[in-house]
Design a protein around this motif. Sequence first.
Motif, PDB file in Angstrom:
ATOM      1  N   LYS A 272      24.868  43.420  24.953  1.00 38.23           N
ATOM      2  CA  LYS A 272      24.707  44.852  25.169  1.00 38.23           C
ATOM      3  C   LYS A 272      25.768  45.412  26.107  1.00 38.23           C
ATOM      4  O   LYS A 272      26.290  46.510  25.897  1.00 38.23           O
TER       5      LYS A 272
ATOM      6  N   ALA B 124      28.971  45.683  24.132  1.00 40.25           N
ATOM      7  CA  ALA B 124      28.900  46.793  23.180  1.00 40.25           C
ATOM      8  C   ALA B 124      29.010  48.153  23.872  1.00 40.25           C
ATOM      9  O   ALA B 124      29.699  49.057  23.389  1.00 40.25           O
ATOM     10  N   ASP B 125      28.351  48.285  25.016  1.00 40.30           N
ATOM     11  CA  ASP B 125      28.398  49.550  25.760  1.00 40.30           C
ATOM     12  C   ASP B 125      29.828  49.877  26.181  1.00 40.30           C
ATOM     13  O   ASP B 125      30.266  51.045  26.112  1.00 40.30           O
ATOM     14  N   GLU B 126      30.574  48.856  26.623  1.00 40.02           N
ATOM     15  CA  GLU B 126      31.943  49.100  27.059  1.00 40.02           C
ATOM     16  C   GLU B 126      32.859  49.444  25.888  1.00 40.02           C
ATOM     17  O   GLU B 126      33.777  50.267  26.024  1.00 40.02           O
ATOM     18  N   VAL B 127      32.622  48.814  24.749  1.00 33.40           N
ATOM     19  CA  VAL B 127      33.412  49.152  23.560  1.00 33.40           C
ATOM     20  C   VAL B 127      33.162  50.602  23.146  1.00 33.40           C
ATOM     21  O   VAL B 127      34.101  51.371  22.888  1.00 33.40           O
ATOM     22  N   VAL B 128      31.893  50.990  23.102  1.00 33.60           N
ATOM     23  CA  VAL B 128      31.535  52.348  22.696  1.00 33.60           C
ATOM     24  C   VAL B 128      32.092  53.375  23.683  1.00 33.60           C
ATOM     25  O   VAL B 128      32.571  54.458  23.299  1.00 33.60           O
ATOM     26  N   ALA B 129      32.061  53.027  24.987  1.00 35.76           N
ATOM     27  CA  ALA B 129      32.530  53.957  26.014  1.00 35.76           C
ATOM     28  C   ALA B 129      34.045  53.958  26.155  1.00 35.76           C
ATOM     29  O   ALA B 129      34.603  54.806  26.862  1.00 35.76           O
TER      30      ALA B 129
END
Length: 306
Positions: A287, A290-295
């Motif tokens: 998670k 994924a959060d860092e990729v999305v951000a």
Amino acid sequence: MTAQAAHDQQEQQNKQSQQNQQESPAGRPAGTPPSLYGGKSSRRVTVHDLAAAKERGERWPMLTAYDAMTASVFDEAGIPVMLVGDSMGNVHLGYETTVPVTLDEMTMLSAAVVRGTKRALVVADLPFGSYQEGPVQALRSATRLVKDAGVGAVKLEGGERSHGQIELLVQAGIPVMGHIGLTPQSVNTLGYRVQGRGEEAAQQMLRDAKAVQDAGAFAVVLELVPAELAAEVTRILHIPTIGIGAGIETDAQVLVYTDMVGLTGGKVPRFTKQYTNLRQTLGDAAKAFADEVVAGTFPQEEHTFH
């Protein structure tokens, strides 16, 4: 001898005595046989080491492993015996039971575990359908695991009914670990429940244990067996007993490693103990990534080439 020479000799004897009294990392006095768990050696653990541990009353752990990386971690931790169990069907390959596991799958994953270890004795399960026809089929299957995967021993289920298979394998030079009590390959007949309750069932368990030993097995797994019965089996056998859901009195204990580290998820058997929660750890890491990729914050400059 001069007074100085006598003094020097005494000093040397005192130093040697102190060295002999030092404790090893495993808590054993220096000079005693190395313990199985946590021991260091330039060779692999053998079935003879397990027999010696039985004689000196030393308990030891066994864990399942299905890949080289996990096996290397357990090997570095000092686990002396690793089982490439057909439990891979449930926890690694996504099957509902162990029954669908094939000899090809067992060979491939066993070879990976062997490559990932340097010290541990690697034992591979003979999967369902690879030895039930009789001793000759069992020898053919076990030979493949020894030659192609490089394992040091094989395990098969059954007591009296598997006597012939065990005997032929041992005669051919292949060490065999037995498995009685709950035998997961017979789940469609036995179900998942404690075995050996009641006088008749207990007597059959004792006969099965003796049959495994008489056939030449070097050890036997007791799965889901009443603790009192497992203790009796351990007392009457001269080969090591390995418990899983069989109480504290067996010579060794084994767990499916995914249960031990909390990877399994959902309901786990009562006899397991979760020593950490890798399922949550891995989930949290996924998670966070994924959060860092999305951000748009990963990758950063230190992760980038120019």
